[in-house]
Design an enzyme around this catalytic site. Structure first.
Site, PDB file in Angstrom:
ATOM      1  N   SER A 198       8.229  37.346 -38.409  1.00 19.39           N
ATOM      2  CA  SER A 198       8.400  38.746 -37.991  1.00 19.39           C
ATOM      3  C   SER A 198       7.468  39.062 -36.825  1.00 19.39           C
ATOM      4  O   SER A 198       7.599  38.458 -35.761  1.00 19.39           O
ATOM      5  CB  SER A 198       8.181  39.664 -39.196  1.00 19.39           C
ATOM      6  OG  SER A 198       8.676  40.956 -38.970  1.00 19.39           O
ATOM      7  N   ASP A 241      18.974  39.583 -42.247  1.00 17.38           N
ATOM      8  CA  ASP A 241      18.198  40.327 -41.257  1.00 17.38           C
ATOM      9  C   ASP A 241      19.114  41.392 -40.660  1.00 17.38           C
ATOM     10  O   ASP A 241      20.347  41.283 -40.723  1.00 17.38           O
ATOM     11  CB  ASP A 241      17.703  39.390 -40.145  1.00 17.38           C
ATOM     12  CG  ASP A 241      16.281  38.901 -40.376  1.00 17.38           C
ATOM     13  OD1 ASP A 241      15.435  39.721 -40.778  1.00 17.38           O
ATOM     14  OD2 ASP A 241      16.017  37.709 -40.140  1.00 17.38           O
ATOM     15  N   HIS A 271      14.989  39.234 -44.746  1.00 17.23           N
ATOM     16  CA  HIS A 271      13.826  39.213 -43.862  1.00 17.23           C
ATOM     17  C   HIS A 271      12.554  38.770 -44.583  1.00 17.23           C
ATOM     18  O   HIS A 271      11.612  38.310 -43.936  1.00 17.23           O
ATOM     19  CB  HIS A 271      13.622  40.607 -43.270  1.00 17.23           C
ATOM     20  CG  HIS A 271      12.571  40.677 -42.209  1.00 17.23           C
ATOM     21  ND1 HIS A 271      12.810  40.302 -40.900  1.00 17.23           N
ATOM     22  CD2 HIS A 271      11.272  41.073 -42.250  1.00 17.23           C
ATOM     23  CE1 HIS A 271      11.704  40.467 -40.183  1.00 17.23           C
ATOM     24  NE2 HIS A 271      10.757  40.935 -40.986  1.00 17.23           N
TER      25      HIS A 271
END
Length: 313
Positions: A177, A256, A288
């Site tokens: 991320s 995602d 995610h």
């Protein structure tokens, strides 16, 4: 660039917790924190470690090193850069991926850096302390928690490893991320100003952001306080360098958000166009959060790919 048609749609596209089919948005963050913390505790209990190693003078400028179970004279290192939208998580929750790697002769280094919102403002009386963080050549002032500072800190951590740990031969970056963004910024580094060139052989960029401009008008920027100039200066998409001898894997989760998926695809395309050796891995049945949590599992496909990408010396 961003297909989101309204401010609310933009917020949704850059809110990873809204897209998981496993858990609702109010519990998935807490679940992620619990999983990574527990995994890190297990890793610390089972591996030889050197914790809270300072690589600079800043409060957050520390490393945790997980050494190989059976180290050879020299060994590669996977350097893990945590996510948390540059404003939460820490290296203390970032050792969960160590066990499958240290058991095969690879060191794992979890990097700490000063997260926001500590750096939202820099009062005049604190300016001297901020300036002390940076090289004199920079035309802007760095403060703890500022995006420029976080990028510089991660770069400095690699210089520290290269200088202080000569047994490490071959650095492989892994970021999740916001950490994938920081790892990508490392790939664009001009190392001449550091007078040291870390031996970066590979990078695994997981569910990252590579263009920061779309988040300027979302909740994400409330703590970061980025200007357009800062966002552009720290967007890897805008700073793709000629190819280096470095294998890059860009990984993205099926669940995602469309924007995270778009950014991963476009960044991998930009790297490939510049001559980089890059692969895009689209992982099914993960979101995610568990896309990175599962790195603690020996059988997980990304663990296996990462292990093949980080050969024992």
């Amino acid at each position: 660039r961003c297909p989101a048609a309204s401010p609310q749609a933009l917020e949704d596209h850059y809110s990873p917790s809204r897209w998981s089919p496993r858990l609702d948005r109010d519990t998935i963050i807490d679940a992620h924190l619990a999983v990574t913390a527990a995994g890190t505790e297990r890793a610390r209990a089972s591996a030889q470690t050197l914790l809270h190693v300072p690589y600079g003078d800043g409060d957050g400028e520390k490393l945790d090193i997980y050494f190989p179970t059976d180290p050879s004279e020299t060994f590669p290192a996977l350097v893990y850069i945590h996510g948390g939208y540059w404003q939460c998580l820490s290296k203390d929750d970032s050792g969960f991926a160590a066990p499958p790697l240290v058991s095969r002769g690879v060191a794992v280094v979890a990097v700490g850096y000063d997260i926001a919102p500590r750096g939202r403002c820099c009062p005049a009386e604190a300016a001297a302390a901020c300036v002390a963080l940076q090289p004199p050549t920079l035309p802007f002032v760095l403060c703890p928690g500022h995006m420029d500072t976080m990028v510089l800190q991660v770069r400095r951590s690699l210089v520290f490893l290269a200088e202080r740990h000569p047994r490490i031969r071959g650095i492989y970056l892994c970021g999740h991320s916001a950490g994938a963004h920081l790892a990508a910024m490392v790939l664009s580094t001009d190392w001449t100003e550091f007078q040291v060139v870390p031996e970066i052989k590979g990078a695994v960029l997981v569910s990252g952001l590579y263009d920061l401009e779309p988040i300027l008008h979302t909740y994400v920027n409330d703590a970061l306080s980025m200007s357009r100039e800062v966002a552009q200066r720290n967007s890897p998409m805008r700073h793709v360098t000629p190819a280096a001898a470095c294998e890059v894997l860009v990984a993205v989760a099926q669940h995602d958000s469309p924007e995270f998926r778009r950014q991963s695809q476009e960044y991998s395309q930009a790297l490939r166009a510049a001559g980089w050796s890059v692969s895009l891995l689209d992982l099914a049945a993960v979101d995610h959060f568990d896309i990175i949590e599962k790195l603690s599992e020996d059988s997980y496909v990304l663990t296996q790919v990462g292990r093949r990408a980080v050969p024992r010396q």
